[in-house]
Design a protein around this motif. Structure first.
Motif, PDB file in Angstrom:
ATOM      1  N   GLN A  61      -4.210  -4.597  -7.438  1.00 19.76           N
ATOM      2  CA  GLN A  61      -4.963  -4.412  -6.262  1.00 19.76           C
ATOM      3  C   GLN A  61      -5.288  -5.719  -5.254  1.00 19.76           C
ATOM      4  O   GLN A  61      -4.981  -5.539  -4.881  1.00 19.76           O
ATOM      5  CB  GLN A  61      -6.213  -4.108  -6.812  1.00 19.76           C
ATOM      6  CG  GLN A  61      -6.172  -2.778  -7.396  1.00 19.76           C
ATOM      7  CD  GLN A  61      -7.795  -2.546  -7.823  1.00 19.76           C
ATOM      8  OE1 GLN A  61      -8.546  -2.981  -8.532  1.00 19.76           O
ATOM      9  NE2 GLN A  61      -7.923  -0.804  -8.017  1.00 19.76           N
TER      10      GLN A  61
ATOM     11  N   ARG B 209      -4.023  -3.705 -13.353  1.00 16.38           N
ATOM     12  CA  ARG B 209      -4.349  -3.170 -11.860  1.00 16.38           C
ATOM     13  C   ARG B 209      -4.591  -4.059 -11.188  1.00 16.38           C
ATOM     14  O   ARG B 209      -5.361  -4.265  -9.863  1.00 16.38           O
ATOM     15  CB  ARG B 209      -5.559  -2.118 -12.343  1.00 16.38           C
ATOM     16  CG  ARG B 209      -6.233  -1.852 -11.361  1.00 16.38           C
ATOM     17  CD  ARG B 209      -6.687  -0.461 -11.558  1.00 16.38           C
ATOM     18  NE  ARG B 209      -6.187   0.843 -12.470  1.00 16.38           N
ATOM     19  CZ  ARG B 209      -6.234   0.657 -13.907  1.00 16.38           C
ATOM     20  NH1 ARG B 209      -7.387  -0.420 -14.807  1.00 16.38           N
ATOM     21  NH2 ARG B 209      -5.878   1.527 -15.254  1.00 16.38           N
ATOM     22  N   LEU B 210      -6.124  -5.191 -11.890  1.00 18.04           N
ATOM     23  CA  LEU B 210      -6.762  -6.278 -11.717  1.00 18.04           C
ATOM     24  C   LEU B 210      -5.986  -6.904 -10.365  1.00 18.04           C
ATOM     25  O   LEU B 210      -5.706  -7.212  -9.239  1.00 18.04           O
ATOM     26  CB  LEU B 210      -7.604  -7.052 -11.877  1.00 18.04           C
ATOM     27  CG  LEU B 210      -8.639  -6.513 -12.327  1.00 18.04           C
ATOM     28  CD1 LEU B 210      -9.128  -7.185 -13.020  1.00 18.04           C
ATOM     29  CD2 LEU B 210     -10.150  -5.774 -11.063  1.00 18.04           C
TER      30      LEU B 210
ATOM     31  N   GLN C 231      -6.446  -2.967 -17.129  1.00 22.94           N
ATOM     32  CA  GLN C 231      -7.395  -3.535 -15.904  1.00 22.94           C
ATOM     33  C   GLN C 231      -6.725  -4.726 -15.450  1.00 22.94           C
ATOM     34  O   GLN C 231      -7.111  -4.893 -14.662  1.00 22.94           O
ATOM     35  CB  GLN C 231      -8.868  -3.755 -16.598  1.00 22.94           C
ATOM     36  CG  GLN C 231      -9.378  -4.046 -15.607  1.00 22.94           C
ATOM     37  CD  GLN C 231      -9.883  -3.474 -14.390  1.00 22.94           C
ATOM     38  OE1 GLN C 231      -9.821  -2.184 -14.411  1.00 22.94           O
ATOM     39  NE2 GLN C 231     -11.075  -4.050 -13.798  1.00 22.94           N
TER      40      GLN C 231
ATOM     41  N   VAL D 194      -1.504  -2.997  -3.716  1.00 21.03           N
ATOM     42  CA  VAL D 194      -0.933  -1.305  -4.016  1.00 21.03           C
ATOM     43  C   VAL D 194      -2.406  -0.563  -4.651  1.00 21.03           C
ATOM     44  O   VAL D 194      -3.411  -1.414  -4.394  1.00 21.03           O
ATOM     45  CB  VAL D 194      -0.701  -2.106  -5.600  1.00 21.03           C
ATOM     46  CG1 VAL D 194      -0.320  -0.380  -6.509  1.00 21.03           C
ATOM     47  CG2 VAL D 194       0.576  -2.860  -5.270  1.00 21.03           C
ATOM     48  N   ARG D 195      -2.185   0.056  -4.009  1.00 23.78           N
ATOM     49  CA  ARG D 195      -3.268   0.869  -3.784  1.00 23.78           C
ATOM     50  C   ARG D 195      -3.459   2.682  -4.681  1.00 23.78           C
ATOM     51  O   ARG D 195      -4.228   3.151  -5.192  1.00 23.78           O
ATOM     52  CB  ARG D 195      -3.446   1.876  -2.658  1.00 23.78           C
ATOM     53  CG  ARG D 195      -3.950   0.440  -1.426  1.00 23.78           C
ATOM     54  CD  ARG D 195      -6.004  -0.246  -2.055  1.00 23.78           C
ATOM     55  NE  ARG D 195      -5.844  -1.046  -1.011  1.00 23.78           N
ATOM     56  CZ  ARG D 195      -5.595  -2.223  -1.203  1.00 23.78           C
ATOM     57  NH1 ARG D 195      -5.137  -3.296  -2.918  1.00 23.78           N
ATOM     58  NH2 ARG D 195      -6.332  -3.837  -0.896  1.00 23.78           N
ATOM     59  N   HIS D 196      -2.209   2.819  -5.386  1.00 15.69           N
ATOM     60  CA  HIS D 196      -1.627   4.515  -6.324  1.00 15.69           C
ATOM     61  C   HIS D 196      -1.492   3.867  -7.337  1.00 15.69           C
ATOM     62  O   HIS D 196      -0.553   3.098  -7.225  1.00 15.69           O
ATOM     63  CB  HIS D 196      -1.140   4.591  -4.931  1.00 15.69           C
ATOM     64  CG  HIS D 196      -0.924   4.816  -3.839  1.00 15.69           C
ATOM     65  ND1 HIS D 196      -1.392   6.022  -3.171  1.00 15.69           N
ATOM     66  CD2 HIS D 196      -0.853   4.444  -3.216  1.00 15.69           C
ATOM     67  CE1 HIS D 196      -1.976   6.183  -2.016  1.00 15.69           C
ATOM     68  NE2 HIS D 196      -1.578   4.855  -1.689  1.00 15.69           N
ATOM     69  N   PHE D 197      -2.589   3.607  -8.565  1.00 19.78           N
ATOM     70  CA  PHE D 197      -1.900   3.848  -9.881  1.00 19.78           C
ATOM     71  C   PHE D 197      -2.474   4.908 -10.642  1.00 19.78           C
ATOM     72  O   PHE D 197      -2.808   5.967 -10.659  1.00 19.78           O
ATOM     73  CB  PHE D 197      -3.324   2.500 -10.426  1.00 19.78           C
ATOM     74  CG  PHE D 197      -3.559   1.657  -9.986  1.00 19.78           C
ATOM     75  CD1 PHE D 197      -2.240   0.327  -9.899  1.00 19.78           C
ATOM     76  CD2 PHE D 197      -4.485   1.243  -8.793  1.00 19.78           C
ATOM     77  CE1 PHE D 197      -2.334  -0.888  -9.705  1.00 19.78           C
ATOM     78  CE2 PHE D 197      -3.777   0.274  -8.326  1.00 19.78           C
ATOM     79  CZ  PHE D 197      -3.213  -1.056  -8.694  1.00 19.78           C
TER      80      PHE D 197
ATOM     81  N   GLN E 163       0.345  -1.618  -0.046  1.00 15.14           N
ATOM     82  CA  GLN E 163      -0.178   0.081  -0.517  1.00 15.14           C
ATOM     83  C   GLN E 163       1.098   1.400   0.147  1.00 15.14           C
ATOM     84  O   GLN E 163       0.571   2.237   0.076  1.00 15.14           O
ATOM     85  CB  GLN E 163      -0.923  -0.072   1.002  1.00 15.14           C
ATOM     86  CG  GLN E 163      -0.519   0.132   2.665  1.00 15.14           C
ATOM     87  CD  GLN E 163      -1.487   0.068   4.039  1.00 15.14           C
ATOM     88  OE1 GLN E 163      -3.186  -0.153   3.576  1.00 15.14           O
ATOM     89  NE2 GLN E 163      -0.789   0.089   4.700  1.00 15.14           N
TER      90      GLN E 163
END
Length: 257
Positions: free
Chosen positions: A217, A213-214, A210, A221-224, A148
């Motif tokens: 996440q 990102r999935l 995507q 991880v929270r910051h993209f 995070q």
């Protein structure tokens, strides 16, 4: 001189990053003009000149550590003592200033990682095979920082309106995560007929941003950031293997100062 993309993300003062375009080099077609890949049959002297131009315009503290990318999941840990010879890996990590991590691409997804504390960075190359096999999770696991507290920037890759894949790719991702279905859209321009009575799509448009990102996440991880360019549909700016076949390579780079 080379035209660079500067990531729009809140990188700490100790971090520098950039991504190349195809503009500003000396290579001739089909590698015109800032080809940074030495493995694509371009003239070696042109590649060397392009790499030198990149190093100058990006104010790199040293030559990048170029990887022999094989769509795998290995992560190279780089230090000041790491020799400048090609390393077989699909990601590079460092926590030492002056060491430049680089990921080459021409449709595959380049991903830059940086700790919010500004003391760790990494660059990863994620084609769909490496992405599904866990290259991004492996890169993240190299960090001491909690996931995070790691930021991610997605560099230029094949966009969601251009990345046509077969059903087997969708199934491979869904075998690992059912939510991956949200990153696939039936490609209605590539149908097949079932007994001549119903229209069935056996192709999909995949959103590699995507999908990445999935996966990240799920890893915490929270910051993209980034993920808004398309190498296929922007021929003036980017090389694209899907579009052109024989072509050059871009690079996304990150380092500590």
């Amino acid at each position: 001189m080379p035209a660079l993309i500067l990531p729009q993300w809140p990188q700490p003062e100790t971090v520098r990053s950039c991504s190349s375009t195809r503009q500003g080099g000396v290579s001739l077609p089909p590698y015109a003009s800032l080809n940074l890949g030495s493995h694509v049959s371009d003239l070696p002297e042109h590649v060397a000149s392009n790499r030198q131009r990149l190093q100058q315009i990006a104010s790199l503290p040293a030559a990048p550590h170029w990887l022999d990318q094989v769509h795998g999941t290995d992560v190279a840990r780089l230090t000041q003592k790491t020799p400048h010879q090609t390393i077989r890996a699909d990601a590079a990590y460092t926590d030492e200033p002056g060491v430049v991590c680089a990921a080459m691409s021409a449709d595959c997804l380049p991903v830059l990682f940086c700790s919010r504390a500004g003391d760790e960075v990494a660059a990863a190359h994620a084609g769909w095979r490496g992405l599904n096999a866990g290259i991004l999770e492996n890169t993240l696991s190299a960090f001491r920082a909690d996931p995070q507290d790691v930021m991610v920037w997605f560099g230029p890759a094949i966009g969601p309106q251009q990345f046509e894949v077969g059903a087997e790719v969708r199934e491979a991702f869904m075998d690992n995560d059912a939510q991956a279905a949200t990153a696939f859209t039936p490609f209605i321009n590539s149908p097949s007929f079932d007994n001549n009575t119903s229209l069935v799509s056996n192709k999909y448009l995949a959103d590699i941003y995507q999908l990445a990102r999935l996966r990240l996440q799920a890893a915490g991880v929270r910051h993209f950031y980034g993920g808004d360019r398309c190498t296929v549909s922007e021929p003036a700016s980017f090389f694209s293997y899907r579009r052109d076949g024989i072509t050059g390579r871009l690079a996304s780079l990150i380092w500590l100062i």
